[in-house]
Design a protein around this motif. Structure first.
Motif, PDB file in Angstrom:
ATOM      1  N   MET A   1      10.408   3.307  -9.607  1.00  0.00           N
ATOM      2  CA  MET A   1       9.087   3.312  -8.984  1.00  0.00           C
ATOM      3  C   MET A   1       9.250   3.668  -7.514  1.00  0.00           C
ATOM      4  SD  MET A   1       5.947   3.032  -9.385  1.00  0.00           S
ATOM      5  CE  MET A   1       4.382   2.516  -8.773  1.00  0.00           C
ATOM      6  N   LYS A   2       8.421   4.617  -7.074  1.00  0.00           N
ATOM      7  CA  LYS A   2       8.382   4.991  -5.658  1.00  0.00           C
ATOM      8  C   LYS A   2       6.971   4.782  -5.142  1.00  0.00           C
ATOM      9  CE  LYS A   2      12.217   8.178  -5.902  1.00  0.00           C
ATOM     10  NZ  LYS A   2      12.766   9.464  -5.489  1.00  0.00           N
ATOM     11  N   ASP A   3       6.859   4.548  -3.842  1.00  0.00           N
ATOM     12  CA  ASP A   3       5.527   4.353  -3.262  1.00  0.00           C
ATOM     13  C   ASP A   3       4.902   5.715  -2.933  1.00  0.00           C
ATOM     14  OD1 ASP A   3       6.682   5.225  -0.867  1.00  0.00           O
ATOM     15  OD2 ASP A   3       6.764   3.217   0.002  1.00  0.00           O
ATOM     16  N   ASP A   4       3.734   5.695  -2.294  1.00  0.00           N
ATOM     17  CA  ASP A   4       3.027   6.941  -1.976  1.00  0.00           C
ATOM     18  C   ASP A   4       3.799   7.847  -1.022  1.00  0.00           C
ATOM     19  OD1 ASP A   4       0.971   6.202  -3.635  1.00  0.00           O
ATOM     20  OD2 ASP A   4      -0.239   5.326  -2.030  1.00  0.00           O
TER      21      ASP A   4
ATOM     22  N   VAL B   1      11.045   1.824  -4.443  1.00  0.00           N
ATOM     23  CA  VAL B   1      10.521   0.462  -4.426  1.00  0.00           C
ATOM     24  C   VAL B   1      11.353  -0.428  -5.354  1.00  0.00           C
ATOM     25  CG1 VAL B   1       8.511  -1.018  -4.815  1.00  0.00           C
ATOM     26  CG2 VAL B   1       8.190   1.300  -3.950  1.00  0.00           C
ATOM     27  N   TYR B   2      11.556   0.023  -6.603  1.00  0.00           N
ATOM     28  CA  TYR B   2      12.363  -0.757  -7.545  1.00  0.00           C
ATOM     29  C   TYR B   2      12.782   0.137  -8.704  1.00  0.00           C
ATOM     30  CZ  TYR B   2       7.907  -1.200 -10.082  1.00  0.00           C
ATOM     31  OH  TYR B   2       6.723  -0.942 -10.723  1.00  0.00           O
TER      32      TYR B   2
ATOM     33  N   HIS C   1       3.463  -3.123  -6.759  1.00  0.00           N
ATOM     34  CA  HIS C   1       3.449  -1.672  -7.025  1.00  0.00           C
ATOM     35  C   HIS C   1       3.556  -1.452  -8.537  1.00  0.00           C
ATOM     36  CE1 HIS C   1       4.125  -0.647  -2.764  1.00  0.00           C
ATOM     37  NE2 HIS C   1       4.900  -1.714  -2.755  1.00  0.00           N
ATOM     38  N   PRO C   2       2.514  -1.797  -9.296  1.00  0.00           N
ATOM     39  CA  PRO C   2       2.634  -1.673 -10.758  1.00  0.00           C
ATOM     40  C   PRO C   2       2.594  -0.217 -11.217  1.00  0.00           C
ATOM     41  CG  PRO C   2       0.412  -2.358 -10.178  1.00  0.00           C
ATOM     42  CD  PRO C   2       1.212  -2.339  -8.899  1.00  0.00           C
TER      43      PRO C   2
END
Length: 198
Positions: free
Chosen positions: A91-94, A99-100, A139-140
């Motif tokens: 998972m990456k943010d915007d 992120v994880y 951050h789902p």
């Protein structure tokens, strides 16, 4: 004893200069050989580190593969049917910042199960996985929204104290059992911790 003359003093200085030059030459050769040895050792160390990293990756993939194979049936036995299974979900943010990562992800229409797999499961791994749950909630992944998030930890080696600690935190504990893997929690007494994804 021979008489010390000016010519003899000059000869001694010349001999000393010659010996010092020879010593300097030998030291330069020794330094060159040591520099070459250091380069070879550095190259060997890099190759060893690369091989160890590859070996670690291979062990990690082996552990994940051993766990993944039987998960669908095992979670189905817990009335958590698996409709989808994925490895290495990142998972990456915007801003495209990491992120994880989830080693193995299972989900169906009601549940998402995030599984962390280790060769040797330690208490710190459990604490980190619980922290990962908070990151997943913050951050789902889009398919997780509105579902119940469950957590599991798996290890090829799991000591008694570690498995009890994970269970006390509400995590499923998965480890090898004969030919396959087994969810170690007692199905009649254990209630997994649930995180509600918004």
């Amino acid at each position: 004893m021979a008489e010390l003359t000016y010519e003899r003093v000059l000869e001694l200085f010349a001999e000393t200069d010659r010996r010092m030059a020879e010593t300097d030459k030998q030291m330069a050769e020794t330094n060159r050989q040591m520099a070459e040895r250091d380069k070879r050792m550095e190259k060997s160390q890099k190759e060893l580190n690369k091989k160890l990293a590859e070996f670690g990756d291979m062990l990690g993939k082996y552990a994940e593969e051993q766990v993944r194979e039987d998960l669908i049936r095992k979670f189905n036995d817990w009335n958590i049917p698996v409709h989808f299974i994925a490895n290495h979900c990142v998972m990456k943010d915007d801003n495209l910042e990491f992120v994880y990562e989830i080693d193995i992800l299972l989900y169906n229409k009601n549940y998402v199960v995030a599984i962390e797999v280790k060769n040797t499961l330690k208490k710190d791994d459990i604490d980190e996985h619980i922290e990962r749950m908070a990151k997943i909630l913050a951050h789902p992944m889009s398919f997780a929204e509105g579902k119940i998030l469950l957590a599991a930890v798996a290890g090829m080696i799991v000591s008694d104290g570690v498995d009890k600690y994970a269970e006390s935190k509400g995590l499923f504990v998965i480890k090898p059992s004969g030919d396959n893997v087994k969810i170690m929690n007692n199905q009649t007494t254990f209630r997994p911790r649930e995180w509600k994804v918004k």
